[in-house]
Design a protein around this motif. Structure first.
Motif, PDB file in Angstrom:
ATOM      1  N   ARG A 114       0.836  -1.191   0.000  1.00  0.00           N
ATOM      2  CA  ARG A 114       0.000   0.000   0.000  1.00  0.00           C
ATOM      3  C   ARG A 114       0.877   1.249   0.000  1.00  0.00           C
ATOM      4  N   ALA A 115       0.477   2.276  -0.735  1.00  0.00           N
ATOM      5  CA  ALA A 115       1.331   3.440  -0.963  1.00  0.00           C
ATOM      6  C   ALA A 115       1.732   4.132   0.335  1.00  0.00           C
ATOM      7  N   ASP A 116       0.793   4.258   1.288  1.00  0.00           N
ATOM      8  CA  ASP A 116       1.142   4.979   2.515  1.00  0.00           C
ATOM      9  C   ASP A 116       2.203   4.226   3.319  1.00  0.00           C
ATOM     10  N   PHE A 117       2.151   2.892   3.313  1.00  0.00           N
ATOM     11  CA  PHE A 117       3.187   2.121   3.986  1.00  0.00           C
ATOM     12  C   PHE A 117       4.531   2.307   3.276  1.00  0.00           C
ATOM     13  N   ALA A 118       4.505   2.248   1.950  1.00  0.00           N
ATOM     14  CA  ALA A 118       5.736   2.416   1.174  1.00  0.00           C
ATOM     15  C   ALA A 118       6.363   3.781   1.446  1.00  0.00           C
ATOM     16  N   GLU A 119       5.541   4.813   1.495  1.00  0.00           N
ATOM     17  CA  GLU A 119       6.062   6.158   1.745  1.00  0.00           C
ATOM     18  C   GLU A 119       6.684   6.265   3.129  1.00  0.00           C
ATOM     19  N   ARG A 120       6.060   5.636   4.117  1.00  0.00           N
ATOM     20  CA  ARG A 120       6.627   5.665   5.474  1.00  0.00           C
ATOM     21  C   ARG A 120       8.005   5.007   5.507  1.00  0.00           C
TER      22      ARG A 120
END
Length: 212
Positions: A114-120
């Motif tokens: 998921r994008a938000d996990f990747a960004e974190r």
């Protein structure tokens, strides 16, 4: 002119090693639904494919809502602490720093995560600023569809190189008529990658610099 104008990186097994957080979060999900937990040696080979595929294999279930509930339970722990258990592969920061200094090369991330996990994860390692975009996946969205959308939205061109450690990355590129490259420090074997005809195989991150 460089051979490629975009380098699109997978995340898990390519930029960072997700093993600890993946194993802990997977067992959290399995235990929550009364499945036996698995040792790391059984779970680590499943790093790379979308979560719903892995959980269906591990549980033997074909029940869509049940698989979604398992995914949600995995993400519950992953979002709280699992993402922070990633470790960065040696040489990645230096490689990205040098790529960022090259004219005509643009960088992006395309991950089933998921994008938000990747960004974190990228932010915790101080890498986020190197990338123009982070394309994240979700249940029912294949990586080839993510690349298809990036092309349709003109976020990348046909001169984009998809770089990843599993055959899913390479086959997703091929489905969109994009070149691909395999990395050998992740979770895919040389045999697995060779079968999908990558334009390049890299044994160390610094070798990526050679193509430009």
């Amino acid at each position: 002119m460089p051979a490629y104008d975009y380098l699109v990186f997978d995340l898990d097994g390519t930029l960072s090693d997700p093993a600890e957080g993946f194993v802990n979060s997977m067992n959290h999900a399995l235990l929550a639904f009364d499945y036996p937990t698995r040792p790391a040696s059984e779970l680590v080979p499943h790093i790379g494919p979308p979560l719903e595929i892995t959980l269906a294999k591990l549980t033997g279930s074909e029940d869509g809502p049940h698989i979604q509930a398992l995914v949600d339970k995995y993400r519950e722990r992953y979002g709280a602490s699992g993402y922070a258990e990633n470790t960065l592969y040696p040489g990645i920061s230096e490689m990205l720093e040098r790529l960022s200094q090259k004219d005509g090369i643009r960088l992006g991330v395309c991950t089933s995560k998921r994008a938000d996990f990747a960004e974190r994860i990228l932010k915790q390692f101080g890498l986020y600023h190197y990338f123009e975009f982070v394309s994240g996946g979700d249940v029912g969205i294949a990586k080839w569809q993510q690349l298809q959308r990036l092309l349709a939205d003109n976020r990348i061109s046909k001169r984009a190189l998809m770089i990843g450690d599993r055959h899913f990355d390479l086959s997703a590129a091929a489905k969109n008529q994009l070149p691909s490259a395999g990395v050998l420090w992740g979770y895919g074997s040389r045999t697995e990658l060779d079968e999908h005809g990558p334009a390049h195989l890299f044994a160390h991150p610094e070798e990526i610099l050679n193509i430009i």
